[in-house]
Design an enzyme around this catalytic site. Structure first.
Site, PDB file in Angstrom:
ATOM      1  N   GLU A 295     -33.721  88.659  18.249  1.00 45.48           N
ATOM      2  CA  GLU A 295     -34.040  87.532  19.124  1.00 45.48           C
ATOM      3  C   GLU A 295     -33.197  86.335  18.733  1.00 45.48           C
ATOM      4  O   GLU A 295     -33.040  86.040  17.538  1.00 45.48           O
ATOM      5  CB  GLU A 295     -35.520  87.176  19.023  1.00 45.48           C
ATOM      6  CG  GLU A 295     -35.923  85.993  19.877  1.00 45.48           C
ATOM      7  CD  GLU A 295     -37.407  85.659  19.749  1.00 45.48           C
ATOM      8  OE1 GLU A 295     -37.749  84.480  19.905  1.00 45.48           O
ATOM      9  OE2 GLU A 295     -38.207  86.569  19.500  1.00 45.48           O
TER      10      GLU A 295
ATOM     11  N   GLU B 249     -35.926  75.768  21.436  1.00 47.81           N
ATOM     12  CA  GLU B 249     -37.373  75.652  21.568  1.00 47.81           C
ATOM     13  C   GLU B 249     -37.736  74.194  21.320  1.00 47.81           C
ATOM     14  O   GLU B 249     -37.153  73.536  20.457  1.00 47.81           O
ATOM     15  CB  GLU B 249     -38.096  76.535  20.557  1.00 47.81           C
ATOM     16  CG  GLU B 249     -37.927  78.017  20.780  1.00 47.81           C
ATOM     17  CD  GLU B 249     -38.679  78.825  19.737  1.00 47.81           C
ATOM     18  OE1 GLU B 249     -39.785  79.304  20.039  1.00 47.81           O
ATOM     19  OE2 GLU B 249     -38.167  78.963  18.614  1.00 47.81           O
TER      20      GLU B 249
END
Length: 703
Positions: free
Chosen positions: A582, A587
């Site tokens: 990932e 974020e």
């Protein structure tokens, strides 16, 4: 962002990072720069070589224009990096000169795409310039940064890209506390640091183990940096020679080209920039022509791929399902062999491979799990019964070990006699190189991005207001969120165009019943109290490597969690997370308005132990404006940027030597989502406002 991956950022409170090492040494930073013209006094030529991606050179609005830098001495060039502002050049050349008057072109284009361009070049000269002949806009041309890489003639050879200081003995004049020792600045971990007492002078030194020619250092400063300092070398650790000196240190990340020699290298700080001491996330040293493992001679090849393997024991339980011996030889960095958790956590423990025929062995590469051997041998055998040791150690350090050996045999084994912990032995990879045997060729690696890169996929979100995302590009995921999130993802009810060139992923406070929702911590209800959107490209676009970029205005306030990220495509075909890999490009959590996070997740580092860094602009709110989030990704590194500012670089070699396997050499797909609640941001509270819009101007991929 998927499953428990998001816990990574929760553990990341540091601000220092380790930057990329490009092809060769950065030669241009801080050098004398001149230009054909400047737009105004605020955009001088020097701003393009100052290492600050927030300052720029811009020219008058006419063609042609040029910017040149004096490297101080003739150098062999390998690479030029251009970080264009919006006003970029469509047609330009990279030129070199020995005298600043007569120029030779080493690169030329009439289709420049702007943005970030990394150009491989071959040439030499003391002066290097970008010479533009056609602007892409009505304005002049403008560069945030103009970086020239290569090998300075003064160094007597190429400057290695390998950090010679990594894990070498380090000492310091003082330490702030037990949690910030000198060793933390040479451990390859951008989340640990050395910090000193709050006094001048202070120093940090590293012992390279032998006298070497030093050609560069990189200093990754914490906020407590040095304004005035020297880089010094010594043959004995007592008598020092200054090879670099400054009284105007800028902090952040400094890449310094220098010439010197010594066994010991130190940063000697004489003036602090703050009231605190000195603090370095990383102190890297680069040497001339050394530090790399020579390739095997004589046509050596990987002999062990998918060959029959056996071991003393193997594990097959909830913590390591199907961790058979074959997993160490399958060329998959996300699978591993481990000794049995019922009878294999003992000494000795071993794993062996049958090469199919007698081979001459010249190299063995071990990628250890944290359950590694401190004492072990590499052994060969003609028959699998009688063994000869070709390598032995009692000081194994784990992670990635590359061993140059000489031996022959059909069988090769790792024979462990002392474990680092109470657990057993475990290897992600056990690669045997040499000649002979009966090798099976592994799949070819994916190609690196082109140079220059070209746009291969994009969505500009220019649809009419209320229209849904292009179904040929995006799939809407539906259902409750993961990671203890509180939202329910709808089938594009919450993801529509706003009519002004943006995708709006809108999070609303509205109940959705009958959806197997998590319990709301405020109301206790098991009906989803919020709806939102999550889109992916898995059914439409999957890719390996490139420049991935999105311009986004994130949502904000407590409990919100917008994200722009990549997930390994094999997740869709049954590979579990985190084996799929990932890449979290961005974020953001509402409780930290001035910060965004970039993080990697893999089997050896995930969740709260993910490998990443925050990017903070103190006192700002990322939800108040659009920002551009990007990653540049190839087989050797990833560099994460915000608004063109590179703040976190993952070097593959450093990752493998300090955290675990690199699992990013396969296709990934893009995900955009706007979540609420969960493990990372926490729950919404009375300060949370609704609705919350995550606006996406565009997403682009270049290769």
């Amino acid at each position: 962002m998927t499953v428990t991956a998001v816990l990574a950022a929760l553990a990341l409170t540091f601000t220092g990072t380790t930057p990329a090492r490009a092809a060769g040494t950065l030669l241009s930073q801080g050098r004398t720069a001149t230009a054909s013209s400047t737009e105004n006094v605020g955009t001088p030529a020097s701003a393009a070589v100052d290492g600050n991606a927030g300052t720029r050179w811009s020219s008058a609005a006419a063609d042609p224009q040029w910017l040149q830098v004096d490297l101080g001495a003739t150098a062999s060039l390998t690479q030029v990096a251009l970080n264009w502002e919006t006003a970029y050049a469509k047609a330009f050349q990279i030129q070199t000169s020995t005298d600043g008057t007569n120029w030779t072109s080493v690169y030329s284009t009439t289709t420049g795409p702007g943005g970030n361009q990394t150009l491989t070049v071959t040439g030499s000269g003391r002066y290097v310039r970008v010479y533009t002949t056609q602007r892409a806009t009505q304005y002049g041309v403008s560069l945030w940064e103009f970086q020239v890489y290569g090998n300075s003639g003064a160094t007597g050879g190429g400057c290695s890209q390998t950090n010679a200081a990594l894990n070498q003995p380090a000492t310091a004049s003082s330490t702030e506390n037990a949690g910030s020792p000198a060793s933390a600045a040479v451990d390859g971990n951008a989340g640990t640091r050395w910090s000193s007492a709050a006094a001048d002078p202070q120093w940090l030194q590293v012992d390279l183990g032998s006298t070497q020619s030093v050609c560069g250092v990189q200093l990754s400063w914490e906020a407590a940096y040095a304004k005035a300092y020297q880089i010094q070398t010594s043959t004995d650790g007592t008598n020092w020679t200054s090879v670099y000196s400054t009284t105007t240190g800028p902090g952040a990340t400094e890449v310094i080209t220098l010439t010197g020699s010594g066994r010991y290298v130190r940063m000697y700080g004489t003036q602090r920039a703050t009231a605190f001491g000195y603090s370095l996330w990383e102190f890297q040293v680069f040497t001339t022509g050394g530090g790399t493992t020579p390739p095997p001679a004589g046509g050596s090849a990987l002999l062990s791929y998918n060959k029959p393997a056996t071991a003393s024991t193997y594990q097959d339980s909830a913590n390591c399902s199907g961790c058979t011996p074959a997993k160490a030889f399958d060329n998959d960095p996300a699978t591993r062999w481990a000794t049995s958790d019922t009878n294999g956590w003992v000494d000795p423990g071993w794993i062996r491979v049958d090469l199919g025929a007698t081979a001459q062995i010249d190299k063995v590469v071990l990628q250890w799990d944290p359950a590694y051997a401190t004492a072990y041998q590499i052994q060969t055998s003609p028959d699998g019964n009688n063994w000869t040791s070709v390598y032995s150690t009692t000081t194994g350090k784990g992670f990635k070990e590359t061993l140059n050996v000489t031996g022959s045999g059909r069988y090769v084994r790792m024979y462990g006699t002392a474990r680092v912990s109470t657990y057993g032995y475990s290897l992600w990879g056990f690669d045997v190189y040499g000649t002979g045997g009966s090798p099976t060729a592994p799949p070819p690696p994916p190609p690196n991005p082109g140079n220059p890169e070209h746009l291969v996929w994009s969505d500009e979100f220019n649809g009419a207001a209320g229209t849904t995302p292009d179904p040929a590009k995006w799939t809407a995921e539906t259902g409750p969120g993961v990671n203890n999130e509180l939202e329910y993802y709808t089938n594009n009810k919450n993801a529509t165009m706003d009519g002004t060139g943006n995708l709006n992923i809108e999070l609303r406070k509205e109940a959705t019943a009958g959806s197997a929702c998590p319990r709301d911590p405020l109301s206790g209800s098991t009906t989803c109290q919020y709806t939102s959107g999550r889109l992916n490209t898995a059914d439409h676009f999957n890719f390996t490597y490139g420049h991935v970029e999105a311009r986004i205005k994130v949502s904000g306030t407590q409990g919100l969690w917008p994200a722009f990220w990549l997930l390994g495509s094999n997740f869709k075909t049954g590979t579990p997370w985190p084996n799929s890999g990932e890449i979290d490009i961005m974020e953001h959590v509402g409780k930290a308005a001035d910060t965004v996070y970039s993080t990697l997740h893999a089997p050896a580092y995930n969740g709260g132990n993910g490998y990443g860094a925050p990017y903070t602009v103190a006192g700002t709110d990322f939800a108040s404006a659009f920002h551009t989030y990007a990653v540049d990704w190839d087989s050797s590194h990833m560099t994460f940027t915000v608004d063109g500012n590179a703040f976190f670089t993952v070097n593959r070699s450093t990752l493998e030597q300090t955290r675990g396997p690199w699992v990013y050499d396969h296709p990934f797909f893009i995900i955009l989502n706007n979540a609420i609640g969960g493990d990372f941001p926490g729950s919404p509270d009375a300060s949370t406002t609704f609705p919350q819009k995550m606006l996406v101007d565009y997403v682009r991929v270049s290769q």
